[in-house]
Write a protein that holds these residues in place. Structure first.
Motif, PDB file in Angstrom:
ATOM      1  N   LYS A 115       3.111  -8.108   4.853  1.00 35.89           N
ATOM      2  CA  LYS A 115       2.590  -8.952   3.989  1.00 35.89           C
ATOM      3  C   LYS A 115       3.522 -10.241   4.671  1.00 35.89           C
ATOM      4  CE  LYS A 115       3.599  -8.579  -0.954  1.00 35.89           C
ATOM      5  NZ  LYS A 115       2.385  -9.112  -1.224  1.00 35.89           N
ATOM      6  N   THR A 116       4.715 -10.295   4.640  1.00 31.60           N
ATOM      7  CA  THR A 116       4.619 -11.359   5.122  1.00 31.60           C
ATOM      8  C   THR A 116       4.115 -12.117   6.531  1.00 31.60           C
ATOM      9  OG1 THR A 116       6.355 -11.010   6.722  1.00 31.60           O
ATOM     10  CG2 THR A 116       7.415 -10.861   4.292  1.00 31.60           C
ATOM     11  N   GLY A 117       3.243 -11.327   7.064  1.00 28.62           N
ATOM     12  CA  GLY A 117       2.980 -12.069   8.968  1.00 28.62           C
ATOM     13  C   GLY A 117       3.852 -12.969   9.167  1.00 28.62           C
ATOM     14  N   SER A 143       6.481  14.216   2.864  1.00 29.39           N
ATOM     15  CA  SER A 143       6.153  14.540   1.456  1.00 29.39           C
ATOM     16  C   SER A 143       7.557  15.106   1.541  1.00 29.39           C
ATOM     17  CB  SER A 143       5.178  14.934   0.628  1.00 29.39           C
ATOM     18  OG  SER A 143       5.185  16.718   1.693  1.00 29.39           O
ATOM     19  N   THR A 144       8.282  15.702   2.715  1.00 31.25           N
ATOM     20  CA  THR A 144       9.626  15.923   2.159  1.00 31.25           C
ATOM     21  C   THR A 144      10.504  15.157   1.683  1.00 31.25           C
ATOM     22  OG1 THR A 144       9.627  16.860   4.051  1.00 31.25           O
ATOM     23  CG2 THR A 144       8.791  18.629   3.349  1.00 31.25           C
ATOM     24  N   CYS A 145       9.995  13.891   2.212  1.00 27.40           N
ATOM     25  CA  CYS A 145      10.756  12.725   1.824  1.00 27.40           C
ATOM     26  C   CYS A 145      11.768  12.927   0.518  1.00 27.40           C
ATOM     27  CB  CYS A 145      10.975  11.651   2.429  1.00 27.40           C
ATOM     28  SG  CYS A 145      11.945   9.980   3.547  1.00 27.40           S
ATOM     29  N   ASP A 146      12.793  12.230   0.290  1.00 27.25           N
ATOM     30  CA  ASP A 146      13.209  12.002  -1.075  1.00 27.25           C
ATOM     31  C   ASP A 146      13.924  10.882  -1.290  1.00 27.25           C
ATOM     32  OD1 ASP A 146      15.616  12.033   0.271  1.00 27.25           O
ATOM     33  OD2 ASP A 146      16.491  12.921  -1.157  1.00 27.25           O
ATOM     34  N   PHE A 147      12.396   9.688  -0.289  1.00 33.51           N
ATOM     35  CA  PHE A 147      12.788   8.399  -0.211  1.00 33.51           C
ATOM     36  C   PHE A 147      11.792   7.504  -1.293  1.00 33.51           C
ATOM     37  CE2 PHE A 147      14.675   4.471   1.441  1.00 33.51           C
ATOM     38  CZ  PHE A 147      15.940   4.512   1.092  1.00 33.51           C
ATOM     39  N   GLN A 148      11.391   7.164  -2.530  1.00 35.60           N
ATOM     40  CA  GLN A 148      10.914   7.063  -3.612  1.00 35.60           C
ATOM     41  C   GLN A 148      11.448   5.463  -3.572  1.00 35.60           C
ATOM     42  OE1 GLN A 148       8.124   8.569  -3.910  1.00 35.60           O
ATOM     43  NE2 GLN A 148       9.973  10.657  -2.931  1.00 35.60           N
ATOM     44  N   GLY A 149      10.606   5.126  -3.284  1.00 33.48           N
ATOM     45  CA  GLY A 149       9.571   3.736  -3.178  1.00 33.48           C
ATOM     46  C   GLY A 149      10.296   2.279  -1.854  1.00 33.48           C
ATOM     47  N   GLY A 150      10.374   4.080  -0.982  1.00 37.45           N
ATOM     48  CA  GLY A 150      11.044   2.783   0.468  1.00 37.45           C
ATOM     49  C   GLY A 150       9.681   2.311   1.157  1.00 37.45           C
ATOM     50  N   VAL A 151       9.445   1.389   1.815  1.00 33.86           N
ATOM     51  CA  VAL A 151       8.494   0.447   1.803  1.00 33.86           C
ATOM     52  C   VAL A 151       8.660  -0.113   4.263  1.00 33.86           C
ATOM     53  CG1 VAL A 151       6.568  -1.655   2.437  1.00 33.86           C
ATOM     54  CG2 VAL A 151       8.222  -0.350   0.026  1.00 33.86           C
ATOM     55  N   CYS A 152       8.191   1.050   4.373  1.00 37.63           N
ATOM     56  CA  CYS A 152       8.316   0.999   6.306  1.00 37.63           C
ATOM     57  C   CYS A 152       8.577  -1.103   6.268  1.00 37.63           C
ATOM     58  CB  CYS A 152       7.546   1.862   6.782  1.00 37.63           C
ATOM     59  SG  CYS A 152       5.571   1.277   7.102  1.00 37.63           S
ATOM     60  N   VAL A 153       8.719  -1.217   7.480  1.00 37.85           N
ATOM     61  CA  VAL A 153       9.144  -2.591   7.600  1.00 37.85           C
ATOM     62  C   VAL A 153       7.843  -3.046   8.503  1.00 37.85           C
ATOM     63  CG1 VAL A 153       9.863  -3.988  10.067  1.00 37.85           C
ATOM     64  CG2 VAL A 153      11.715  -1.848   9.080  1.00 37.85           C
ATOM     65  N   GLY A 154       7.046  -2.389   8.427  1.00 40.58           N
ATOM     66  CA  GLY A 154       5.299  -2.672   9.162  1.00 40.58           C
ATOM     67  C   GLY A 154       4.885  -2.696   7.823  1.00 40.58           C
ATOM     68  N   ASP A 203       1.015  -0.951  -0.002  1.00 36.59           N
ATOM     69  CA  ASP A 203       0.057   0.037  -0.469  1.00 36.59           C
ATOM     70  C   ASP A 203       0.805   1.092   0.050  1.00 36.59           C
ATOM     71  OD1 ASP A 203      -2.024  -1.419   0.511  1.00 36.59           O
ATOM     72  OD2 ASP A 203      -2.694  -1.793   2.548  1.00 36.59           O
ATOM     73  N   PRO A 204      -0.168   2.404  -0.698  1.00 40.14           N
ATOM     74  CA  PRO A 204       1.787   3.876  -0.584  1.00 40.14           C
ATOM     75  C   PRO A 204       1.746   3.781   1.257  1.00 40.14           C
ATOM     76  CG  PRO A 204      -0.909   4.206  -1.852  1.00 40.14           C
ATOM     77  CD  PRO A 204      -0.540   2.669  -1.327  1.00 40.14           C
ATOM     78  N   GLN A 205       2.961   4.860   0.967  1.00 40.13           N
ATOM     79  CA  GLN A 205       3.134   4.792   2.825  1.00 40.13           C
ATOM     80  C   GLN A 205       3.131   5.696   3.059  1.00 40.13           C
ATOM     81  OE1 GLN A 205       5.244   2.221   3.375  1.00 40.13           O
ATOM     82  NE2 GLN A 205       4.181   1.339   2.236  1.00 40.13           N
ATOM     83  N   LYS A 206       1.744   6.073   3.662  1.00 40.47           N
ATOM     84  CA  LYS A 206       0.894   7.451   4.608  1.00 40.47           C
ATOM     85  C   LYS A 206       1.997   8.214   4.928  1.00 40.47           C
ATOM     86  CE  LYS A 206      -1.412   4.339   6.945  1.00 40.47           C
ATOM     87  NZ  LYS A 206      -3.001   3.149   7.081  1.00 40.47           N
ATOM     88  N   HIS A 207       2.666   7.831   6.321  1.00 41.62           N
ATOM     89  CA  HIS A 207       4.206   8.005   6.871  1.00 41.62           C
ATOM     90  C   HIS A 207       5.093   9.208   6.194  1.00 41.62           C
ATOM     91  CE1 HIS A 207       1.314   5.034   9.208  1.00 41.62           C
ATOM     92  NE2 HIS A 207       1.080   5.685   9.816  1.00 41.62           N
ATOM     93  N   MET A 208       5.141   8.983   5.267  1.00 41.64           N
ATOM     94  CA  MET A 208       6.552   9.180   4.902  1.00 41.64           C
ATOM     95  C   MET A 208       6.164  10.369   4.360  1.00 41.64           C
ATOM     96  SD  MET A 208       9.086   8.036   1.383  1.00 41.64           S
ATOM     97  CE  MET A 208       9.026   6.515   1.824  1.00 41.64           C
TER      98      MET A 208
END
Length: 103
Positions: free
Chosen positions: A53-55, A37-48, A30-35
């Motif tokens: 996804k992995t369970g 907008s000023t963060c320049d780390f596109q494509g990053g996914v949070c550990v949560g 899902d979109p990383q809603k906590h990231m």
């Protein structure tokens, strides 16, 4: 970069799958809603998100991600209480080139 250590990092099916999913994160997470907008780390996914996804527990996922990062295959960025991971395409390319030389 140690080729054997990188191969060991990839030898776990879940770690390999994480690297595969992060190739196209928009298809797998899902979109990383906590990231911010000023963060320049596109494509990053949070550990949560990865843990969901992995369970698997976040501590297990964090360990897997750190192992892939130490192998040079991922990079991370901390933003507030969240840590985001994405593929390190340059590191992956270096590993592939090194593997070609050694085999």
């Amino acid at each position: 970069m140690d080729t054997i250590q990188t191969i060991k990092a990839l030898s776990n099916e879940t770690r390999f799958k994480l690297l595969e999913w992060l190739k196209h994160p928009e298809e797998h997470f899902d979109p990383q809603k906590h990231m911010p907008s000023t963060c320049d780390f596109q494509g990053g996914v949070c550990v949560g998100s990865i843990s969901e996804k992995t369970g698997l527990a976040q501590s297990v996922v964090s360990g897997y991600l750190v192992k892939l990062q130490k192998a040079g295959l991922l990079e991370s960025r901390r933003s507030g209480q969240w840590t985001y991971y994405r593929r390190n395409e340059e590191g992956i390319a270096r590993f592939i080139e090194q593997l070609k030389k050694e085999l």
